[in-house]
Every structure is written in C-alpha cells, then in structure tokens.
Design an enzyme around this catalytic site. Structure first.
Site, short mmCIF file in Angstrom:
data_model
loop_
_atom_site.label_atom_id
_atom_site.label_comp_id
_atom_site.label_asym_id
_atom_site.label_seq_id
_atom_site.Cartn_x
_atom_site.Cartn_y
_atom_site.Cartn_z
N TYR A 134 21.36 -37.34 8.43
CA TYR A 134 19.97 -37.00 8.72
C TYR A 134 19.48 -37.98 9.78
O TYR A 134 19.64 -39.19 9.63
CB TYR A 134 19.12 -37.12 7.46
N ASP A 190 22.76 -44.15 14.72
CA ASP A 190 21.45 -44.11 14.10
C ASP A 190 21.42 -45.20 13.03
O ASP A 190 21.94 -45.02 11.92
CB ASP A 190 21.21 -42.72 13.49
N LYS A 230 12.50 -48.67 9.97
CA LYS A 230 12.43 -49.29 8.64
C LYS A 230 12.26 -50.81 8.68
O LYS A 230 11.15 -51.30 8.85
CB LYS A 230 13.64 -48.87 7.80
N1 HOZ Z 1 13.79 -38.94 4.54
C1 HOZ Z 1 13.48 -40.14 3.85
C2 HOZ Z 1 14.64 -40.69 3.12
N2 HOZ Z 1 15.89 -40.56 3.71
C3 HOZ Z 1 12.35 -39.93 2.89
C4 HOZ Z 1 11.15 -40.58 3.36
C5 HOZ Z 1 9.98 -40.54 2.37
O1 HOZ Z 1 9.85 -39.62 1.59
O2 HOZ Z 1 9.17 -41.46 2.43
#
Ligand code: HOZ
Length: 425
Positions: free
Chosen positions: A142, A237, A265
């Site tokens: 992702y 990434d 992050k």
């Molecule tokens: N896509 C995020 C984790 N891989 C989730 C982010 C969230 O819900 O804060």
C-alpha cells in the site's frame, strides 16, 4: 450506552462509515471502535475512561510514545510563534538537512503533508525523469490512495476487499503492473515484456500493509539490479519503515539504495507530514528548480517540522534502535509462547520497532500467504485483547508498532493478557 458508542452513532450520521480512515471502523474485527480522549507514553485512554496498551501508536508515527515531553514542548513553542506561514522557515531547512544526513542516497528532499502525497509526487517525478508511464508495484503493498497506486493495494483496501478501487480510471490502472511480493522472477518477466515502458518499481522494503512481511534475502538487491538493467527507477516507500526499522531506514538495514525514497510518520513525530527525495540530479527536476510540478499550502508546516526535529533528535541517541528492537523481540517471543501453550497456530516477525502477528504456522512471504491466515480467529483474539486493555491494529492486514515508551513492565502486562486471550480463542 458507552460514550464511544454514542460518538460512533453520531459519527456515522456525518462521516462516511463514521471514521476518517477506513480501518479505524473495526469492520474487519467486529465490535465498535473506542473513541480516544487522550494518550501518554504507551497508553491511550478512551472517552469512557478505559486505558489500553497501544500497539497502533498512530500507525507507527509516535516512535517515542504518545505525548513525548520533548516533542510536545517543541510543538507548543512553535505554535506560539504562529501555526502556518506559507513561506520558508529555518526549521524546514534543518529538517531537510537532518534527513539528507541520515537517509542513504538523499541529496535533496521535498516536504509534503502525507505519505500519499509523497508517493504520488515521487511517481510523477519518476515518470518525468524516464519519459515512461508504466509502474510496477507489489500485490498487498500500500502506497497511499493516489489513483495509480490503488491497484492490488494493501491496508484498508485489502481489509475491506476493494484492493483496486472503483473511481480509478481503467486507463490509469492499466499503467500499473503488479507482481507478488518477494517474487523476482515475476518482476523479471514484467521487465522482459514491458521493459522499455517501465518508469519505476515502487516497493515497501518491509511490507507493512498485508501484515508485516519481510523481504527475502536478495529480493531488494534483485529489484535494484533489474531497475538498473532496464533504466527504470527504484522507489522505496519508507513511509512506515523510515526511522522505524533502523536510523537510516530499510535502505541502511538491507544495504540497498533506491533512486527515490518516500518518508512520513516518524519524521513528523505524530503531526501530518510526508517527504520524498533522492539524488540531486533527479530532485532538481521538481518545480521551481525544474518543470515537474508539485506544491502545497501547508508543506513544511512549522508545527510538523518542530515535532519531526524533536523526534529525530531523540532517535539518534546511541542504542535507541537496539532497545526498540529488543522490545519488539520480547513481545513477539512472549506472544509466540502464549500461542504455543494454547495450541494456536501462530507466527510472528519483527524488524526494528515494527512487527507482524499471523494466525498461521509460518510468517507469510507474500499476499497470497498472508491471506491464508485465520482472519476470524484474529478477530476473536483482537476483541479479547481489547477487552483486556491491549489495543492491536484492528485488522489482520496491518503491522503493529512499539515505541520507546513500551518498557519491560508494559510488555509483561501485555503478555499476561495475551496468555488468557490465546487460551480463549
Ligand atoms: N492506512 C493506514 C495504515 N496502514 C491507516 C491509517 C489510519 O487509519 O489512521
């Protein structure tokens, strides 16, 4: 009715699904999400006053723990000087210098507001720099929710069974080719068929959105070799792995340098931030140095840069990553013993402060194997642990995270609850 439940009902009337990011709705694990009122260290507290040991940790962003004093103070001081100027600041220069010093291969870096923005921009640059349009990504990885990347995607897209989203034009999706993670032969075949069209291979160097899946020895090196052989760019990434699996991220840990790296992050310490960077010759193609356009009102925001700098100053302390990894190792070893004692098929992986737990005998090497885990049992385990005050990511297809605030006593408390939970599921 609990306050969280009341809030979730109100939320569903005004927010799609009641949440601002899909996995948070608990759709994959059942039950209702606790609404968080406050957090400190390794703990979050919900609006009903219940405490949880947190292993989501803002999806890895708060590596020092929640409300880390140095970070909060830096943000408070920055806030008092103004929230956003839309003009250059000293702090963003300092953050860019810090990133270029610590991240292998980074000579120029652009700050943006999220990981999605970082990967989207890196891809635009890769396409412009190579004059090619096709991307290669891996099933279950992702890279945010930009159109080109929502093809066979992980995280919430995988959790909710829409890995290739409606709304992405078929013509655009056709430019994204996918291969199984850890499968170099498949990538080689794609290059053989489309080599002259492929602008970039984008990969999570440790996959963190189909659970946590490690690169097999030689996989990342093989991608480097194939990209070099075919004139394509390699994009790591590192939004999740950057400053999480080692000080220099996965590039440093696995000894492979990408052409472009995306970050997020940890470098924002819990505030919204993203970044992408690489060699000067590539990055100077971005506007205003070059013709490839990307911009942002809040990019380099003074609060986010203050939080990022305060965080990065602490992760550079000697032994920081060794301690973080020892914490993750102790947690994984304890969970494995608890599962073994209860006779539950279970496996784990960890790297730096990032981990994966799987309701299957062996850790997966790709999406197909990750999907063989017992998702229903994960849901039962998740709910039992939540009830006992331990907050895992609410999906079998997400990584977990520990922080500098997860000490031995917190790990032991987690394991006590885990022993009971495994025995019950
Ligand atoms: N896509 C995020 C984790 N891989 C989730 C982010 C969230 O819900 O804060």
């Amino acid at each position: 009715m609990s306050q969280s439940r009341q809030l979730f009902e109100r939320a569903q009337a005004v927010i799609p699904g009641g949440v601002n990011s899909p996995v948070r709705a608990f759709g994959a694990v059942g039950g209702q999400p606790p609404f968080i009122a406050e957090a400190a260290g390794a703990h979050v507290r919900d609006v009903d006053g219940r405490d949880y040991i947190d292993y989501v940790c803002s999806w890895g962003a708060v590596i020092l723990g929640h409300a880390a004093p140095g970070v909060v103070q830096a943000v408070q001081q920055a806030a008092a000087r103004g929230l956003s100027y839309g003009a250059p600041t000293a702090a963003e220069v300092e953050l860019a210098e810090t990133l270029c010093r610590l991240v292998p291969g980074l000579q120029r870096v652009r700050l943006v507001n999220s990981g999605t923005e970082a990967t989207m921009s890196a891809i635009r640059l890769a396409r412009a720099a190579t004059g090619r349009d096709v991307l290669v990504k891996f099933a279950g990885c992702y890279h945010g929710h930009a159109d080109s990347l929502l093809v066979n995607a992980g995280s919430g897209a995988l959790t909710f069974g829409v890995p290739s989203s409606p709304g992405v034009p078929a013509e655009l999706a056709a430019l994204t080719l996918t291969a199984p993670y850890n499968d170099l032969d498949a990538v080689e075949a794609l290059f053989k068929a489309r080599g002259g069209d492929i602008a970039a291979v984008i990969v999570e160097p440790v996959a963190g959105n189909m659970g946590c899946v490690l690169p097999q020895p030689g996989f990342l090196q093989g991608l480097r070799r194939l990209c070099d052989a075919h004139g394509a760019l390699l994009i790591f990434d590192e939004v999740m792995t950057g400053f999480r699996v080692a000080l220099g991220g996965a590039q440093a840990r696995f000894g492979v340098t990408a052409d472009l790296v995306t970050l997020g992050k940890v470098i924002g310490g819990g505030l919204p931030v993203g970044a992408y960077g690489g060699r000067a010759e590539l990055m100077t193609q971005m506007a205003p140095a070059g013709p490839v356009y990307q911009a942002g009102t809040l990019s380099g925001n003074p609060l986010a840069t203050a939080a990022g700098l305060a965080t990065l100053s602490q992760v550079q302390q000697p032994g920081f990553y060794e301690r973080l990894e020892a914490t993750a190792a102790a947690l994984m070893a304890g969970l494995q013993s608890a599962a073994d004692a209860a006779g539950v098929p279970f496996s784990t992986v960890h790297v730096g402060g990032m981990f994966g737990v799987f309701l299957r005998d062996e850790p997966p090497q790709n999406l197909a194997q990750a999907q063989q885990a017992d998702v229903a049992r994960f849901g039962r385990l998740f709910r039992a642990l939540l009830e006992a005050g331990v907050y895992l990511a609410p999906s079998a297809f997400e990584a977990g995270f520990v922080t500098a605030a997860h000490d031995a006593a917190i790990i032991e408390r987690t394991l006590e609850q885990a022993r009971a939970a495994f025995a019950a599921v």
